[in-house]
Design an enzyme around this catalytic site. Sequence first.
Site, PDB file in Angstrom:
ATOM      1  N   SER A 143      35.503  34.985  31.852  1.00  0.00           N
ATOM      2  CA  SER A 143      35.113  35.983  30.855  1.00  0.00           C
ATOM      3  C   SER A 143      34.375  35.306  29.721  1.00  0.00           C
ATOM      4  O   SER A 143      34.655  34.144  29.379  1.00  0.00           O
ATOM      5  CB  SER A 143      36.350  36.696  30.289  1.00  0.00           C
ATOM      6  OG  SER A 143      36.006  37.522  29.184  1.00  0.00           O
ATOM      7  N   TYR A 157      44.370  36.259  26.488  1.00  0.00           N
ATOM      8  CA  TYR A 157      43.453  36.483  27.612  1.00  0.00           C
ATOM      9  C   TYR A 157      42.303  35.476  27.559  1.00  0.00           C
ATOM     10  O   TYR A 157      41.930  34.870  28.572  1.00  0.00           O
ATOM     11  CB  TYR A 157      42.919  37.912  27.550  1.00  0.00           C
ATOM     12  CG  TYR A 157      41.879  38.256  28.588  1.00  0.00           C
ATOM     13  CD1 TYR A 157      42.249  38.585  29.885  1.00  0.00           C
ATOM     14  CD2 TYR A 157      40.523  38.283  28.266  1.00  0.00           C
ATOM     15  CE1 TYR A 157      41.287  38.918  30.847  1.00  0.00           C
ATOM     16  CE2 TYR A 157      39.563  38.610  29.202  1.00  0.00           C
ATOM     17  CZ  TYR A 157      39.950  38.926  30.494  1.00  0.00           C
ATOM     18  OH  TYR A 157      39.000  39.254  31.430  1.00  0.00           O
TER      19      TYR A 157
END
Length: 248
Positions: A143, A157
């Site tokens: 990501s 995350y």
Amino acid sequence: MDQVLLVTGASRGIGAATALLAAEKGYAVAVNYATNRHAADEVVASIRAIGGRAIAMQGDVAHEDQVMALFEHVDRELGPLTALVNNAGVVDMKSRVDEMSHERLRRMFDINVIGSIICAREAVRRMSTLHGGRGGAIVNVSSAASRLGAPGQYVDYAAAKGAIDAFTVGLAKEVAAEGIRVNAVRPGLIETDIHASGGIPDRVAQLAHQVPMQRGGTALEVAQAIVWLLSPDASYTTMSLVDVSGGR
């Protein structure tokens, strides 16, 4: 001989788009899901409708025994594995670090990091020429958060995806001489329902102004990068972290 691909977390979003696009390119696809059998079956039906081979396979990547069973199922039903997309992942509700529980952090890393590493381990055992395999490719879904940090929302995350970046680099170097290429894609703001699961269903619209291209991306746009990295067209590409983020 068929190119056999396992996509984890393939019942929705980027995983589903990747499974469908890879099938169009001729891959036999194992569509992994954790809980949503109906959605996985729909992906399989779409693949079969275009004449492709696909099966839906349940397995929670946070549990090693389920990962082992998943790979054994692929061996039996589709044949020797030649490609893996480590896509399964979760976010949680937005939170500051000083509000995060140990339980949340354990879930985040069990699924997003340890699960991906265990899946890659099983893929290497099957694909590496050192183990008698015929080579292959692994693409990890990271990501843009790994370099942006996601402050005030998902720092855990972002940290998990930072681990995936480091893992991609290390594994790529480790198996480069054994016929396996390992790369990662780092999506930015992508229109999928993962944002709703994190409590911010309109997150892409909220942050689109921060993207130089002034819009969110689509799951298909990420899938196109993934499938290219899997393909022979990327034969000299390994250890790459490919941003699909509209310039963000």
